[in-house]
Design a protein around this motif. Structure first.
Motif, mmCIF file in Angstrom:
data_model
loop_
_atom_site.group_PDB
_atom_site.id
_atom_site.type_symbol
_atom_site.label_atom_id
_atom_site.label_comp_id
_atom_site.label_asym_id
_atom_site.label_seq_id
_atom_site.Cartn_x
_atom_site.Cartn_y
_atom_site.Cartn_z
ATOM 1 N N GLY A 110 0.932 1.100 12.933
ATOM 2 C CA GLY A 110 0.106 0.439 11.677
ATOM 3 C C GLY A 110 -0.507 1.779 10.823
ATOM 4 N N LYS A 111 -0.328 2.732 10.984
ATOM 5 C CA LYS A 111 -0.503 3.909 10.324
ATOM 6 C C LYS A 111 0.538 4.843 10.084
ATOM 7 N N ILE A 112 0.377 5.773 8.896
ATOM 8 C CA ILE A 112 1.373 6.674 8.522
ATOM 9 C C ILE A 112 0.986 7.801 8.199
ATOM 10 N N SER A 113 1.723 8.712 8.536
ATOM 11 C CA SER A 113 1.497 10.177 8.223
ATOM 12 C C SER A 113 1.579 10.375 6.621
ATOM 13 N N LEU A 114 0.908 11.475 6.069
ATOM 14 C CA LEU A 114 0.954 11.705 4.664
ATOM 15 C C LEU A 114 2.377 12.148 3.984
ATOM 16 N N VAL A 115 3.177 12.789 4.946
ATOM 17 C CA VAL A 115 4.450 12.997 4.314
ATOM 18 C C VAL A 115 5.184 11.832 4.747
ATOM 19 N N GLU A 116 4.982 10.986 5.456
ATOM 20 C CA GLU A 116 5.918 9.632 5.414
ATOM 21 C C GLU A 116 5.263 8.941 4.129
ATOM 22 N N ALA A 117 4.299 8.847 3.810
ATOM 23 C CA ALA A 117 3.471 8.095 2.692
ATOM 24 C C ALA A 117 4.189 8.359 1.526
ATOM 25 N N LEU A 118 4.337 9.964 1.179
ATOM 26 C CA LEU A 118 4.881 10.482 -0.003
ATOM 27 C C LEU A 118 6.439 10.219 0.099
ATOM 28 N N THR A 119 7.108 10.192 1.293
ATOM 29 C CA THR A 119 8.595 9.782 1.551
ATOM 30 C C THR A 119 8.822 8.512 0.901
ATOM 31 N N LEU A 120 8.096 7.578 1.566
ATOM 32 C CA LEU A 120 8.412 6.166 1.267
ATOM 33 C C LEU A 120 8.050 5.705 -0.275
ATOM 34 N N LEU A 121 7.135 6.331 -0.753
ATOM 35 C CA LEU A 121 6.638 6.150 -2.066
ATOM 36 C C LEU A 121 7.835 6.648 -2.961
ATOM 37 N N ASN A 122 8.218 7.982 -2.729
ATOM 38 C CA ASN A 122 9.317 8.422 -3.520
ATOM 39 C C ASN A 122 10.693 7.447 -3.326
ATOM 40 N N ASN A 123 10.927 6.952 -2.094
ATOM 41 C CA ASN A 123 12.264 6.397 -1.897
ATOM 42 C C ASN A 123 12.030 4.951 -2.655
ATOM 43 N N HIS A 124 10.845 4.308 -2.727
ATOM 44 C CA HIS A 124 10.682 3.019 -3.526
ATOM 45 C C HIS A 124 10.798 3.329 -4.960
ATOM 46 N N LYS A 125 10.319 4.425 -5.437
ATOM 47 C CA LYS A 125 10.432 4.655 -6.753
ATOM 48 C C LYS A 125 11.742 4.766 -7.356
ATOM 49 N N LEU A 126 12.564 5.889 -6.641
ATOM 50 C CA LEU A 126 13.759 5.937 -6.934
ATOM 51 C C LEU A 126 14.787 4.652 -6.670
ATOM 52 N N GLN A 127 14.659 3.992 -5.600
ATOM 53 C CA GLN A 127 15.453 2.785 -5.165
ATOM 54 C C GLN A 127 14.700 1.645 -4.929
ATOM 55 N N PRO A 128 14.282 0.916 -5.809
ATOM 56 C CA PRO A 128 13.269 -0.166 -5.487
ATOM 57 C C PRO A 128 14.061 -1.414 -4.993
ATOM 58 N N GLU A 129 15.196 -1.631 -5.131
ATOM 59 C CA GLU A 129 16.018 -2.606 -4.405
ATOM 60 C C GLU A 129 16.511 -2.478 -3.146
ATOM 61 N N VAL A 130 16.534 -1.004 -2.744
ATOM 62 C CA VAL A 130 16.902 -0.666 -1.416
ATOM 63 C C VAL A 130 15.630 -0.808 -0.513
ATOM 64 N N TRP A 131 14.703 -0.181 -1.051
ATOM 65 C CA TRP A 131 13.508 0.232 -0.187
ATOM 66 C C TRP A 131 12.325 -0.536 -0.685
ATOM 67 N N THR A 132 12.654 -2.003 -0.213
ATOM 68 C CA THR A 132 11.650 -3.134 -0.617
ATOM 69 C C THR A 132 10.430 -3.094 0.297
ATOM 70 N N ALA A 133 9.315 -3.789 0.026
ATOM 71 C CA ALA A 133 8.060 -3.694 0.648
ATOM 72 C C ALA A 133 8.250 -4.079 2.203
ATOM 73 N N GLU A 134 9.069 -5.161 2.376
ATOM 74 C CA GLU A 134 9.701 -5.620 3.589
ATOM 75 C C GLU A 134 10.205 -4.854 4.491
ATOM 76 N N LYS A 135 11.020 -4.050 3.939
ATOM 77 C CA LYS A 135 11.872 -2.868 4.721
ATOM 78 C C LYS A 135 10.956 -1.738 5.082
ATOM 79 N N ILE A 136 10.110 -1.326 4.269
ATOM 80 C CA ILE A 136 9.428 -0.343 4.482
ATOM 81 C C ILE A 136 8.104 -0.623 5.618
ATOM 82 N N ALA A 137 7.810 -2.116 5.751
ATOM 83 C CA ALA A 137 6.899 -2.413 6.604
ATOM 84 C C ALA A 137 7.346 -2.539 8.088
ATOM 85 N N VAL A 138 8.853 -2.757 7.863
ATOM 86 C CA VAL A 138 9.530 -2.826 9.287
ATOM 87 C C VAL A 138 9.842 -1.573 9.949
ATOM 88 N N GLU A 139 10.003 -0.641 9.012
ATOM 89 C CA GLU A 139 10.805 0.572 9.120
ATOM 90 C C GLU A 139 9.441 1.461 9.591
#
Length: 173
Positions: A110-139
């Motif tokens: 239910g929590k993420i590290s700072l590195v993970e937060a920056l990584t998932l935000l960057n992934n979503h910014k670069l590929q929003p169709e691949v890194w959707t909110a649902e996929k991030i929540a599961v991952e």
């Protein structure tokens, strides 16, 4: 008007009142209990023997004492609304970034590290169709509502370089 009157009474005959208070006899402090010097204790062997002697009666009473300790900070409610103690929390391994030894190895679910937060935000910014909110929540084992809030309100930094050929560019001298 009341302040002026109070000031008059406060300052009236101040010097005489101060002299009277200073000239009063001060109370004497209570006498101190005399303590023997350490050298005197060392010279008297009966005192040293009394100090080091074990009392069998007190030792038998001490053996009868049973202490049971419970952690009062852990409160368990029916329904499981409260967090588990730190030792029993479910943890997951993090996706380690480029910091290696400085990265956090385990994070509670239910929590993420700072590195993970920056990584998932960057992934979503670069590929929003691949890194959707649902996929991030599961991952990352997060709640979907929190992921939507994270993606809406947090934006990773973006570095932009402006062309130097413009009229407003500062020319080196």
């Amino acid at each position: 008007m009341g302040g002026r009157l109070a000031r008059v009474f406060r300052t009236f005959n101040v010097e005489n009142r101060a002299r009277r208070e200073i000239s009063k006899e001060k109370p004497t402090p209570a006498p101190r209990h005399p303590t023997p010097p350490q050298d005197e204790l060392a010279d008297r062997p009966e005192i040293q023997e009394e100090i080091s002697k074990k009392d069998d009666r007190l030792l038998t009473l001490l053996k009868d004492v049973y202490v049971e300790s419970r952690d009062s900070s852990v409160r368990v409610k029916d329904g499981g609304g409260e967090h588990l103690p730190r030792s029993q929390e479910e943890k997951r391994l993090t996706k380690l970034g480029h910091l290696g030894e400085l990265d956090v190895k385990k994070v509670p679910k239910g929590k993420i590290s700072l590195v993970e937060a920056l990584t998932l935000l960057n992934n979503h910014k670069l590929q929003p169709e691949v890194w959707t909110a649902e996929k991030i929540a599961v991952e990352y084992s997060l709640e979907l509502k929190e992921v939507h809030s994270l993606l809406e309100f947090f934006i990773p930094f973006a570095v932009r370089e402006f062309p130097k050929d413009t009229k407003k560019a500062i020319k080196p001298t």
